[in-house]
Design a protein around this motif. Sequence first.
Motif, PDB file in Angstrom:
ATOM      1  N   SER A   1       0.848  -1.192   0.000  1.00 25.52           N
ATOM      2  CA  SER A   1       0.000   0.000   0.000  1.00 25.52           C
ATOM      3  C   SER A   1       0.884   1.244   0.000  1.00 25.52           C
ATOM      4  O   SER A   1       2.046   1.208   0.440  1.00 25.52           O
ATOM      5  N   LEU A   2       0.328   2.347  -0.472  1.00 25.26           N
ATOM      6  CA  LEU A   2       1.078   3.599  -0.449  1.00 25.26           C
ATOM      7  C   LEU A   2       1.354   4.035   0.987  1.00 25.26           C
ATOM      8  O   LEU A   2       2.394   4.634   1.272  1.00 25.26           O
ATOM      9  N   THR A   3       0.446   3.693   1.894  1.00 23.45           N
ATOM     10  CA  THR A   3       0.669   4.000   3.314  1.00 23.45           C
ATOM     11  C   THR A   3       1.879   3.232   3.847  1.00 23.45           C
ATOM     12  O   THR A   3       2.711   3.781   4.584  1.00 23.45           O
TER      13      THR A   3
ATOM     14  N   SER B   1       2.109   7.516  -7.865  1.00 28.94           N
ATOM     15  CA  SER B   1       2.242   7.943  -6.471  1.00 28.94           C
ATOM     16  C   SER B   1       3.485   7.359  -5.805  1.00 28.94           C
ATOM     17  O   SER B   1       4.181   8.051  -5.050  1.00 28.94           O
ATOM     18  N   ALA B   2       3.767   6.076  -6.079  1.00 25.91           N
ATOM     19  CA  ALA B   2       4.962   5.458  -5.499  1.00 25.91           C
ATOM     20  C   ALA B   2       6.221   6.150  -6.010  1.00 25.91           C
ATOM     21  O   ALA B   2       7.167   6.403  -5.248  1.00 25.91           O
TER      22      ALA B   2
ATOM     23  N   TRP C   1      -1.152   4.147  -8.719  1.00 24.10           N
ATOM     24  CA  TRP C   1      -0.208   3.696  -7.689  1.00 24.10           C
ATOM     25  C   TRP C   1       1.229   3.900  -8.157  1.00 24.10           C
ATOM     26  O   TRP C   1       2.086   4.354  -7.384  1.00 24.10           O
TER      27      TRP C   1
ATOM     28  N   LEU D   1       4.394   2.066   2.046  1.00 23.07           N
ATOM     29  CA  LEU D   1       5.605   2.633   1.440  1.00 23.07           C
ATOM     30  C   LEU D   1       6.014   3.922   2.140  1.00 23.07           C
ATOM     31  O   LEU D   1       7.210   4.176   2.365  1.00 23.07           O
TER      32      LEU D   1
ATOM     33  N   ASN E   1      -3.431  -3.156  -5.282  1.00 24.86           N
ATOM     34  CA  ASN E   1      -2.881  -1.796  -5.255  1.00 24.86           C
ATOM     35  C   ASN E   1      -2.288  -1.364  -6.580  1.00 24.86           C
ATOM     36  O   ASN E   1      -2.125  -0.161  -6.829  1.00 24.86           O
TER      37      ASN E   1
ATOM     38  N   GLY F   1       6.615   9.427  -4.471  1.00 26.25           N
ATOM     39  CA  GLY F   1       7.059   9.265  -3.088  1.00 26.25           C
ATOM     40  C   GLY F   1       8.530   8.927  -2.943  1.00 26.25           C
ATOM     41  O   GLY F   1       9.017   8.725  -1.831  1.00 26.25           O
TER      42      GLY F   1
END
Length: 440
Positions: A59-61, A98-99, A95, A63, A90, A102
């Motif tokens: 999940s992005l959370t 966003s990853a 994703w 990561l 995911n 991040g």
Amino acid sequence: MSPARRVAAWTTAALAALAMGVASPTPAAADPSTPATYPAASSATRVSALFFDTCTAPSLTGLAAWKGRSPYAGVNIYFGGRNRACTQPNLTAAWVRSATAGGWFLVPTYMGDQPFCIFGTKTYRFTAATAAARGAADGADAVAKARALGLLPGSALYADVEHYDRAAAGCTTAVRTYVSEWTRALHRSGYLAGVYAHQDSGVRDLAASYLSTTLARPDAIWMARWDNVATTVNWPTAGNGLWAEWQRAKQYRGDHNETWGGVTMNIDSDIIRGPVATVARPYRVTSSGSLNVRSGPSSAYPIIGSLASGSTVSVICQARGQLVGTTSVWDRISTGGYVSDRYVSTPSTTTFSAPLQRCSYPGQITIGTPVNTRTGPGTTYAVNGSLQGGALAYVACQKAGTLVASTRVWNQLVGGRWVSDYYVSNMSNTTYSAPVPGCP
């Protein structure tokens, strides 16, 4: 050299060399260095760092919890293949964006058909008779799935080839054939071909066929050896002269749990010094009026479009070009054109901006022996290194220089070294190869 002059072809010097009694250098005859033809909106991305792989994309959370707390800078993604075991709730294009935003780099992994002689129970398998067709089909499917996720041409896609019984009749031939056709399929679409393999089966067999003139050589190798030694050199089944130029990864620790930022994941641990996924990154146009998009990194190139002030632009990579204000950096964008970085909200207004990469268009060195690199585009310049046969030459730009066999084109590599284009597998060994820009 002007953009117009760059399209001129250079005549061959082979006959003259023979007449003088001088043997011209000859590139490899067949397929180990199958050329990759890159679309305009493309670039390779290479990194040297630790990463982890896990069956389901986190999940992005998760990561975000691991970022800056764990030792890892990247994560693999199992993005396709008939033998992929885990669901991927995911893993979407959003994703991926966003990853990447991040701060994570991505190692795309494809679990396609496996050798008939695999140590395991995977359902879909290939034999020596079906290996070529399955390698080509898996390669084409991998390209389609990579594009759907926003993984751009120039990305490295890694075929997962699990540990197998080398003693089984026809097994080694089947694996080599599958990997060769996987490599050709990816190259046809402008992607780099990687392979994940066990040190005692796939790595050993691909190393033994490294100089084959009938099998396409993969661009990168990712070795599984769970010895807890994080290194990309001194491997027991692939000497340091093989896949020697930003072309290696190693899975050095198998399944285990790690907890960072209060989030626990079951992972394998890896190190890479090699190519990974290329993903465009969004920035804002900061010019007061519309910003011209050009076909190359200079105002001498034709205008091919424009961007409104304040609009969002997707940047793939950065190249050196004409000085504009305080910077000579130009941004290659998702349309394939270039804009001056002076008018884009990247972190720096004077130089290249991490995490953006230098634009590069790798080609393999086409002969089996090392090729000298030099400080400038010609044989009169000092030797400052070499590239092993089969190494990836990460080409940043091209310029006319000393005639070598059939070409005056020289490649400047990311990092500044120069090598004659005659020894690099790209679209031509007589003239310039689009979409590589001219050197300023």
